[in-house]
Scaffold this motif. Structure first.
Motif, PDB file in Angstrom:
ATOM      1  N   GLY A 156      47.475   6.322 101.221  1.00 45.33           N
ATOM      2  CA  GLY A 156      47.197   6.203  99.794  1.00 45.33           C
ATOM      3  C   GLY A 156      47.238   7.541  99.090  1.00 45.33           C
ATOM      4  O   GLY A 156      47.874   7.695  98.034  1.00 45.33           O
ATOM      5  N   MET A 157      46.563   8.547  99.651  1.00 48.76           N
ATOM      6  CA  MET A 157      46.517   9.858  99.013  1.00 48.76           C
ATOM      7  C   MET A 157      47.888  10.538  99.041  1.00 48.76           C
ATOM      8  O   MET A 157      48.321  11.146  98.057  1.00 48.76           O
ATOM      9  N   ALA A 158      48.589  10.449 100.173  1.00 50.44           N
ATOM     10  CA  ALA A 158      49.901  11.102 100.280  1.00 50.44           C
ATOM     11  C   ALA A 158      50.927  10.450  99.357  1.00 50.44           C
ATOM     12  O   ALA A 158      51.748  11.136  98.733  1.00 50.44           O
ATOM     13  N   SER A 159      50.900   9.125  99.255  1.00 49.93           N
ATOM     14  CA  SER A 159      51.864   8.446  98.388  1.00 49.93           C
ATOM     15  C   SER A 159      51.631   8.788  96.918  1.00 49.93           C
ATOM     16  O   SER A 159      52.584   8.964  96.155  1.00 49.93           O
ATOM     17  N   THR A 160      50.362   8.925  96.519  1.00 51.66           N
ATOM     18  CA  THR A 160      50.064   9.304  95.131  1.00 51.66           C
ATOM     19  C   THR A 160      50.648  10.677  94.819  1.00 51.66           C
ATOM     20  O   THR A 160      51.198  10.904  93.728  1.00 51.66           O
ATOM     21  N   GLY A 161      50.537  11.600  95.778  1.00 49.30           N
ATOM     22  CA  GLY A 161      51.090  12.934  95.583  1.00 49.30           C
ATOM     23  C   GLY A 161      52.591  12.951  95.426  1.00 49.30           C
ATOM     24  O   GLY A 161      53.147  13.855  94.791  1.00 49.30           O
ATOM     25  N   GLN A 162      53.283  11.953  95.982  1.00 53.23           N
ATOM     26  CA  GLN A 162      54.744  11.896  95.859  1.00 53.23           C
ATOM     27  C   GLN A 162      55.204  11.438  94.468  1.00 53.23           C
ATOM     28  O   GLN A 162      56.325  11.719  94.064  1.00 53.23           O
ATOM     29  N   TRP A 163      54.353  10.746  93.754  1.00 51.31           N
ATOM     30  CA  TRP A 163      54.749  10.184  92.463  1.00 51.31           C
ATOM     31  C   TRP A 163      54.367  11.077  91.287  1.00 51.31           C
ATOM     32  O   TRP A 163      54.823  10.848  90.162  1.00 51.31           O
ATOM     33  N   PHE A 164      53.499  12.068  91.534  1.00 52.85           N
ATOM     34  CA  PHE A 164      53.016  12.912  90.434  1.00 52.85           C
ATOM     35  C   PHE A 164      53.080  14.380  90.831  1.00 52.85           C
ATOM     36  O   PHE A 164      52.857  14.732  91.985  1.00 52.85           O
ATOM     37  N   ASN A 165      53.354  15.241  89.848  1.00 49.79           N
ATOM     38  CA  ASN A 165      53.288  16.688  90.041  1.00 49.79           C
ATOM     39  C   ASN A 165      52.432  17.320  88.942  1.00 49.79           C
ATOM     40  O   ASN A 165      51.316  17.752  89.189  1.00 49.79           O
ATOM     41  N   LYS A 166      52.928  17.300  87.709  1.00 51.32           N
ATOM     42  CA  LYS A 166      52.158  17.869  86.602  1.00 51.32           C
ATOM     43  C   LYS A 166      50.862  17.111  86.354  1.00 51.32           C
ATOM     44  O   LYS A 166      49.861  17.689  85.939  1.00 51.32           O
ATOM     45  N   LYS A 167      50.868  15.807  86.596  1.00 50.03           N
ATOM     46  CA  LYS A 167      49.682  14.972  86.391  1.00 50.03           C
ATOM     47  C   LYS A 167      48.995  14.619  87.708  1.00 50.03           C
ATOM     48  O   LYS A 167      48.236  13.664  87.785  1.00 50.03           O
ATOM     49  N   ARG A 168      49.263  15.418  88.738  1.00 45.45           N
ATOM     50  CA  ARG A 168      48.732  15.082  90.059  1.00 45.45           C
ATOM     51  C   ARG A 168      47.205  15.128  90.092  1.00 45.45           C
ATOM     52  O   ARG A 168      46.561  14.306  90.747  1.00 45.45           O
ATOM     53  N   GLY A 169      46.612  16.088  89.399  1.00 47.71           N
ATOM     54  CA  GLY A 169      45.147  16.171  89.373  1.00 47.71           C
ATOM     55  C   GLY A 169      44.536  14.924  88.775  1.00 47.71           C
ATOM     56  O   GLY A 169      43.550  14.383  89.294  1.00 47.71           O
ATOM     57  N   ALA A 170      45.109  14.445  87.675  1.00 44.35           N
ATOM     58  CA  ALA A 170      44.598  13.236  87.035  1.00 44.35           C
ATOM     59  C   ALA A 170      44.817  12.015  87.916  1.00 44.35           C
ATOM     60  O   ALA A 170      43.908  11.181  88.084  1.00 44.35           O
ATOM     61  N   ALA A 171      46.023  11.892  88.496  1.00 45.74           N
ATOM     62  CA  ALA A 171      46.339  10.722  89.312  1.00 45.74           C
ATOM     63  C   ALA A 171      45.474  10.656  90.572  1.00 45.74           C
ATOM     64  O   ALA A 171      44.925   9.595  90.908  1.00 45.74           O
ATOM     65  N   MET A 172      45.344  11.776  91.261  1.00 42.85           N
ATOM     66  CA  MET A 172      44.539  11.775  92.477  1.00 42.85           C
ATOM     67  C   MET A 172      43.051  11.694  92.142  1.00 42.85           C
ATOM     68  O   MET A 172      42.250  11.184  92.930  1.00 42.85           O
ATOM     69  N   CYS A 205      44.413  20.320  95.708  1.00 46.10           N
ATOM     70  CA  CYS A 205      44.761  21.702  96.074  1.00 46.10           C
ATOM     71  C   CYS A 205      45.578  21.746  97.359  1.00 46.10           C
ATOM     72  O   CYS A 205      46.521  22.535  97.476  1.00 46.10           O
ATOM     73  N   PHE A 206      45.237  20.912  98.334  1.00 46.77           N
ATOM     74  CA  PHE A 206      46.048  20.844  99.554  1.00 46.77           C
ATOM     75  C   PHE A 206      47.449  20.335  99.238  1.00 46.77           C
ATOM     76  O   PHE A 206      48.440  20.802  99.797  1.00 46.77           O
ATOM     77  N   ALA A 207      47.547  19.358  98.327  1.00 45.16           N
ATOM     78  CA  ALA A 207      48.831  18.736  98.023  1.00 45.16           C
ATOM     79  C   ALA A 207      49.782  19.667  97.286  1.00 45.16           C
ATOM     80  O   ALA A 207      50.997  19.446  97.302  1.00 45.16           O
ATOM     81  N   GLN A 208      49.278  20.721  96.632  1.00 40.25           N
ATOM     82  CA  GLN A 208      50.162  21.609  95.872  1.00 40.25           C
ATOM     83  C   GLN A 208      50.707  22.765  96.715  1.00 40.25           C
ATOM     84  O   GLN A 208      51.542  23.535  96.241  1.00 40.25           O
ATOM     85  N   ILE A 209      50.279  22.878  97.970  1.00 42.30           N
ATOM     86  CA  ILE A 209      50.734  23.993  98.804  1.00 42.30           C
ATOM     87  C   ILE A 209      52.121  23.771  99.408  1.00 42.30           C
ATOM     88  O   ILE A 209      52.950  24.676  99.384  1.00 42.30           O
ATOM     89  N   PRO A 210      52.427  22.593  99.997  1.00 42.90           N
ATOM     90  CA  PRO A 210      53.745  22.442 100.627  1.00 42.90           C
ATOM     91  C   PRO A 210      54.882  22.554  99.632  1.00 42.90           C
ATOM     92  O   PRO A 210      54.768  22.141  98.476  1.00 42.90           O
ATOM     93  N   LYS A 211      56.000  23.124 100.094  1.00 46.23           N
ATOM     94  CA  LYS A 211      57.164  23.301  99.230  1.00 46.23           C
ATOM     95  C   LYS A 211      57.880  21.990  98.965  1.00 46.23           C
ATOM     96  O   LYS A 211      58.523  21.826  97.942  1.00 46.23           O
ATOM     97  N   SER A 212      57.795  21.057  99.894  1.00 45.72           N
ATOM     98  CA  SER A 212      58.424  19.750  99.728  1.00 45.72           C
ATOM     99  C   SER A 212      57.361  18.666  99.652  1.00 45.72           C
ATOM    100  O   SER A 212      56.438  18.647 100.476  1.00 45.72           O
ATOM    101  N   PRO A 213      57.463  17.730  98.707  1.00 41.95           N
ATOM    102  CA  PRO A 213      56.501  16.636  98.636  1.00 41.95           C
ATOM    103  C   PRO A 213      56.557  15.717  99.847  1.00 41.95           C
ATOM    104  O   PRO A 213      55.638  14.932 100.070  1.00 41.95           O
TER     105      PRO A 213
END
Length: 426
Positions: free
Chosen positions: A151-167, A350-358
């Motif tokens: 659930g958490m990983a899939s949410t990170g794949q759909w959002f970048n700029k709004k990732r904080g709000a989505a997660m 914060c963990f989700a924004q570190i990897p170079k590839s989603p």
């Protein structure tokens, strides 16, 4: 075309330079940033966290109940191992659930969800401490983590700029669970016509219904990663290591009041029935603490927001010992819930924004949470031992406040390791 998995797969498998390939993957145009499917994934993830983290957040009710019923002969620190192990494996289970999601997609959620529901029904029949540890602590905890990771990983794949709000929205599901489950458990456990076994089984039926509908909404946006299972090279990245250190210290202290507030309140003269509601009050406040700071973090920087919220949580923990009547204890529960709730949601962002590839978000998140989970494992039992040794909660307040405050201050070290520097919006 940017959302087409075939297109994304070709763009990564061609002979472009690594820098251009990363740029292709990380470009803002690759993230939908909204839409029915994207927000459906976020809400589905929220439903999963409602059933997993939300149920784990209600352990304060179980702690107080076990001390007076099935496990009356056991010490508080021994009983606390049940909840500590559950949270440890809930977070640590992401270490396997995350990479499995990156390799096989959302379908890996179904076996773990089935095991989790089975563990709840097994818990309903437990009578001895070791049985609760095995069923509620270990088996349920592992299944929770394996279910939560997709659930958490899939949410990170759909959002970048709004990732904080989505997660933040996704993690807020755990707060709703943390409100509903303690209230329901309090009512049912105090009902003379309803046994402990049926109380837990009723929760199990509710969780099964929500889990199935939520799992159907989880979707991977990107094609699976076919090479390595773990990414141990992540531990060579200074930013990743610094974030693990900071979050570990914060998690070491943050769950202590969640576990011990009902027992603390009873020791101060609060009725048992009202004390059970403290967990619900704390989690109700944490709902806003997970959503509002998440939205704000997208604007002012996710590490910046984690820094502020962790420091405020540590200061509040030092003030815990000063609450001596019902009004002050309830106020503390609400304030602590708001600020501590932000730590749980922001650490995943914060963990989700570190990897170079989603495509690597699940693995980075899982590996990091495995290390961080040791803080959740040892924090409550250490506090239980302090209660047993000093016959009070002052020392617990000092311990919780100190480690959480240092964890918050350590976020500055994480910011220092970033390319933007210490004072950037990051």
């Amino acid at each position: 075309m940017a959302d087409d998995p075939e297109y994304l797969s070709k763009s990564q498998d061609n002979e472009l330079s690594p820098d251009r390939s990363v740029e292709k993957i990380q470009g803002d145009e690759e993230f939908p940033e909204g839409g029915a499917r994207a927000w459906g994934v976020a809400l589905g993830s929220g439903g999963i966290l409602f059933c997993t983290f939300g149920f784990a957040n209600s352990f304060g009710v179980f702690q107080e109940y076990y001390q007076k019923h099935q496990l009356a002969s056991s010490t508080p620190d021994a009983i606390a191992w049940i909840g500590s192990l559950q949270v440890f494996f809930l977070l640590g289970g992401n270490c396997f659930g995350g990479p499995l999601f990156d390799r096989y997609g959302a379908k890996i959620i179904w076996p773990s969800a089935a095991v989790y529901i089975f563990a709840i029904f097994i818990t309903s029949a437990c009578k001895e401490l070791y049985q609760f540890i095995l069923a509620q602590g270990i088996l349920a905890g592992i299944a929770m983590g394996m279910t939560m990771a997709p659930g958490m990983a899939s949410t990170g794949q759909w959002f970048n700029k709004k990732r904080g709000a989505a997660m933040g929205v996704a993690v807020a599901g755990s707060s709703l669970g943390g409100v509903i489950f303690p209230i329901a458990l309090n009512k049912m456990l105090n009902n003379p016509n309803l046994s402990f076994g049926w109380t837990v089984r009723i929760c199990g039926f509710l969780i099964a219904a929500i889990m199935v509908s939520s799992s159907l909404a989880i979707r991977a946006r990107l094609p699976p990663r076919r090479n390595r299972f773990f990414l141990f090279t992540a531990f060579k990245e200074p930013q990743y290591l610094a974030l693990i250190f900071a979050v570990f210290l914060s998690i070491l202290g943050v769950f202590v009041p969640i576990f011990y507030l009902p027992s603390y309140a009873v020791s101060k003269g609060m009725s048992t029935e009202l004390a059970f509601y403290l967990t619900a009050i704390l989690n109700a406040a944490s709902f806003f603490g997970r959503v509002i700071p998440g939205i704000t973090a997208d604007k002012v920087g996710r590490l910046n927001m984690l820094f502020v919220m962790a420091i405020c949580t540590g200061i509040l923990a030092f003030c815990w010992q000063l609450t001596n009547d019902n009004a002050s204890i309830i106020a503390f529960s609400a304030l602590y819930g708001f600020f501590s709730g932000a730590i749980v949601s922001l650490m995943t962002v914060c963990f989700a924004q570190i990897p170079k590839s989603p495509k690597d978000i699940g693995t980075y998140l899982g590996q990091g949470l495995l290390v961080v989970s040791t803080g959740a494992l040892i924090g409550p039992p250490i506090s239980g031992a302090l209660v047993k040794e000093y016959h009070g909660f002052n020392e617990v307040s000092y311990f919780c406040g100190a480690v959480t405050l240092v964890g918050g201050l350590s976020v500055a070290l994480v910011k220092y390791t970033t390319a933007q520097g210490l004072f950037a919006k990051v």
